[in-house]
Design an enzyme around this catalytic site. Structure first.
Site, mmCIF file in Angstrom:
data_model
loop_
_atom_site.group_PDB
_atom_site.id
_atom_site.type_symbol
_atom_site.label_atom_id
_atom_site.label_comp_id
_atom_site.label_asym_id
_atom_site.label_seq_id
_atom_site.Cartn_x
_atom_site.Cartn_y
_atom_site.Cartn_z
ATOM 1 N N HIS A 276 -15.789 -2.444 3.828
ATOM 2 C CA HIS A 276 -15.231 -3.124 5.003
ATOM 3 C C HIS A 276 -16.243 -3.101 6.156
ATOM 4 O O HIS A 276 -16.491 -4.110 6.817
ATOM 5 C CB HIS A 276 -13.940 -2.440 5.473
ATOM 6 C CG HIS A 276 -12.725 -2.732 4.635
ATOM 7 N ND1 HIS A 276 -12.420 -2.055 3.486
ATOM 8 C CD2 HIS A 276 -11.716 -3.631 4.807
ATOM 9 C CE1 HIS A 276 -11.285 -2.511 2.990
ATOM 10 N NE2 HIS A 276 -10.833 -3.465 3.762
ATOM 11 N N ASP B 49 -8.199 -9.268 6.905
ATOM 12 C CA ASP B 49 -8.407 -8.082 7.740
ATOM 13 C C ASP B 49 -9.161 -8.505 8.998
ATOM 14 O O ASP B 49 -10.148 -9.237 8.910
ATOM 15 C CB ASP B 49 -9.316 -7.066 7.026
ATOM 16 C CG ASP B 49 -8.659 -6.386 5.849
ATOM 17 O OD1 ASP B 49 -7.435 -6.513 5.671
ATOM 18 O OD2 ASP B 49 -9.401 -5.708 5.108
ATOM 19 N N TRP C 111 0.852 -1.190 0.000
ATOM 20 C CA TRP C 111 0.000 0.000 0.000
ATOM 21 C C TRP C 111 0.898 1.254 0.000
ATOM 22 O O TRP C 111 1.869 1.293 0.764
ATOM 23 C CB TRP C 111 -0.866 -0.041 1.267
ATOM 24 C CG TRP C 111 -2.056 0.844 1.210
ATOM 25 C CD1 TRP C 111 -2.099 2.156 1.545
ATOM 26 C CD2 TRP C 111 -3.371 0.481 0.796
ATOM 27 N NE1 TRP C 111 -3.368 2.638 1.356
ATOM 28 C CE2 TRP C 111 -4.169 1.636 0.906
ATOM 29 C CE3 TRP C 111 -3.957 -0.716 0.345
ATOM 30 C CZ2 TRP C 111 -5.517 1.650 0.578
ATOM 31 C CZ3 TRP C 111 -5.291 -0.709 0.024
ATOM 32 C CH2 TRP C 111 -6.063 0.460 0.140
ATOM 33 N N HIS D 97 -8.850 -3.378 12.157
ATOM 34 C CA HIS D 97 -8.205 -2.586 11.090
ATOM 35 C C HIS D 97 -8.972 -1.280 10.830
ATOM 36 O O HIS D 97 -8.375 -0.255 10.552
ATOM 37 C CB HIS D 97 -8.134 -3.444 9.824
ATOM 38 C CG HIS D 97 -7.592 -2.772 8.614
ATOM 39 N ND1 HIS D 97 -6.459 -1.986 8.617
ATOM 40 C CD2 HIS D 97 -8.034 -2.768 7.324
ATOM 41 C CE1 HIS D 97 -6.232 -1.538 7.395
ATOM 42 N NE2 HIS D 97 -7.169 -1.977 6.590
ATOM 43 N N GLU E 130 -7.990 -10.780 1.283
ATOM 44 C CA GLU E 130 -7.598 -9.916 0.165
ATOM 45 C C GLU E 130 -6.282 -10.383 -0.465
ATOM 46 O O GLU E 130 -5.508 -11.100 0.171
ATOM 47 C CB GLU E 130 -7.439 -8.468 0.661
ATOM 48 C CG GLU E 130 -8.746 -7.899 1.160
ATOM 49 C CD GLU E 130 -8.616 -6.580 1.935
ATOM 50 O OE1 GLU E 130 -9.538 -5.773 1.845
ATOM 51 O OE2 GLU E 130 -7.615 -6.383 2.637
ATOM 52 N N HIS F 37 -3.741 -11.639 2.503
ATOM 53 C CA HIS F 37 -3.908 -11.401 3.940
ATOM 54 C C HIS F 37 -5.386 -11.294 4.315
ATOM 55 O O HIS F 37 -6.234 -11.083 3.460
ATOM 56 C CB HIS F 37 -3.185 -10.115 4.339
ATOM 57 C CG HIS F 37 -3.852 -8.864 3.839
ATOM 58 N ND1 HIS F 37 -3.668 -8.362 2.585
ATOM 59 C CD2 HIS F 37 -4.725 -8.017 4.446
ATOM 60 C CE1 HIS F 37 -4.376 -7.268 2.422
ATOM 61 N NE2 HIS F 37 -5.038 -7.028 3.544
ATOM 62 N N HIS G 261 -0.936 -5.835 6.053
ATOM 63 C CA HIS G 261 -1.787 -5.814 4.844
ATOM 64 C C HIS G 261 -0.967 -6.037 3.578
ATOM 65 O O HIS G 261 -1.257 -5.469 2.527
ATOM 66 C CB HIS G 261 -2.598 -4.518 4.786
ATOM 67 C CG HIS G 261 -3.496 -4.416 5.968
ATOM 68 N ND1 HIS G 261 -4.766 -4.940 5.992
ATOM 69 C CD2 HIS G 261 -3.254 -3.938 7.205
ATOM 70 C CE1 HIS G 261 -5.276 -4.764 7.190
ATOM 71 N NE2 HIS G 261 -4.376 -4.157 7.948
HETATM 72 N N1 LIG Z 1 -7.958 -1.207 3.791
HETATM 73 C C1 LIG Z 1 -6.800 -1.790 3.126
HETATM 74 C C2 LIG Z 1 -5.515 -1.286 3.648
HETATM 75 C C3 LIG Z 1 -5.426 0.140 3.910
HETATM 76 O O1 LIG Z 1 -6.354 0.895 3.840
HETATM 77 C C4 LIG Z 1 -4.092 0.607 4.233
HETATM 78 C C5 LIG Z 1 -3.069 -0.299 4.370
HETATM 79 C C6 LIG Z 1 -1.801 0.127 4.702
HETATM 80 C C7 LIG Z 1 -1.546 1.465 4.880
HETATM 81 C C8 LIG Z 1 -2.562 2.381 4.740
HETATM 82 C C9 LIG Z 1 -3.849 1.965 4.416
HETATM 83 N N2 LIG Z 1 -4.872 2.843 4.282
HETATM 84 C C10 LIG Z 1 -4.649 4.198 4.434
HETATM 85 O O2 LIG Z 1 -5.532 5.005 4.314
HETATM 86 C C11 LIG Z 1 -6.813 -3.262 3.351
HETATM 87 O O3 LIG Z 1 -7.778 -3.757 3.826
HETATM 88 O O4 LIG Z 1 -5.822 -3.934 3.111
HETATM 89 ZN ZN LIG Z 2 -9.233 -4.645 3.562
HETATM 90 ZN ZN LIG Z 3 -6.136 -5.538 4.393
#
Ligand SMILES: N[C@@H](CC(=O)c1ccccc1NC=O)C(=O)O
Ligand SMILES: [Zn+2]
Ligand SMILES: [Zn+2]
Length: 208
Positions: A159, A54, A18, A58, A171, A52, A48
């Site tokens: 989510h 969630d 990410w 998270h 995911e 992976h 993440h």
């Molecule tokens: N929601 C995403 C991950 C995510 O939003 C995220 C993951 C790592 C760093 C920042 C993230 N989101 C920042 O707004 C997920 O579920 O993997």
């Molecule tokens: Zn997610």
């Molecule tokens: Zn995730």
């Protein structure tokens, strides 16, 4: 005899994460030469990264941590469906498939084409579809995408809606070589007591 098929992203130091998140790193912190007997590795990663799950923590500070999740969700029969060129995963598209009796639903979109880069945009899961899947009895949804929400979403409505309806999220699957049909799935999270997410080794075995 059907064999287990790996549907996980490989974890190496080049795996895309990410934007802005901690890069993945594996290094030998104590080598055979140093120790005289063993190589000992050290992993640094975001929870993440790659394939992976969630945990609700998270996106909800009062939500369940990884250790609180029922392991039974992540092992058992799963249905794989293909939604080619989908812009968003919605009830109408899901209704084109017979999902009766499905507990674990894995969706191939094919939208994350170049796995060496984090995607710029992805199809998202329409939050309204969560209640539809919950009524059928689906408890786990898995996708070949890094998120169920748009990448720029801060509210994370899919989510939240999935969780509110008792669905759990998997995911970053690799479903490129997987035909539609029924499989056994195993994709267990690590026993992370404070975890907001966890890498999994996801595998499928075709059910005849
Ligand atoms: N929601 C995403 C991950 C995510 O939003 C995220 C993951 C790592 C760093 C920042 C993230 N989101 C920042 O707004 C997920 O579920 O993997
Ligand atoms: Zn997610
Ligand atoms: Zn995730």
């Amino acid at each position: 005899m059907n064999r287990w098929i790996d549907i996980s992203q490989r974890l190496d130091n080049k795996i895309p994460v990410w934007p802005g998140d901690s890069p993945f790193s594996y290094k030998i912190s104590w080598s055979m030469e140093d120790s005289g007997s063993v190589n000992v590795g050290q992993i640094t990663m975001s929870t993440h990264t790659g394939t992976h799950i969630d945990a609700p923590f998270h996106f909800d500070s009062d939500g369940k941590r990884v250790i609180d999740l029922d392991v039974n969700l992540y092992i058992g029969p799963a249905r794989v469906i293909h939604l080619h060129d989908t812009k968003s995963i919605c009830v109408n598209e899901l209704k084109e498939h017979n999902l009766s009796g499905v507990i674990r639903l894995l969706i191939y979109t094919g939208a994350w084409k170049n796995r060496s880069e984090f995607p710029k945009s992805i199809p998202h899961f329409e939050p309204e579809a969560a209640s539809y899947l919950a009524e059928i009895g689906v408890r786990l949804i898995g996708l070949d995408l890094p998120s169920v929400d748009p990448l720029d979403s801060k509210e994370l409505p899919a989510h939240h809606e999935l969780t509110r309806h008792g669905l759990h999220i998997l995911e970053g699957l690799v479903l490129d070589d997987i035909d539609e049909g029924d499989y056994e799935l195993a994709a267990l999270p690590l026993p992370l007591v404070e975890g907001d997410g966890s890498p999994v080794r996801a595998v499928l075995k075709k059910i005849d």
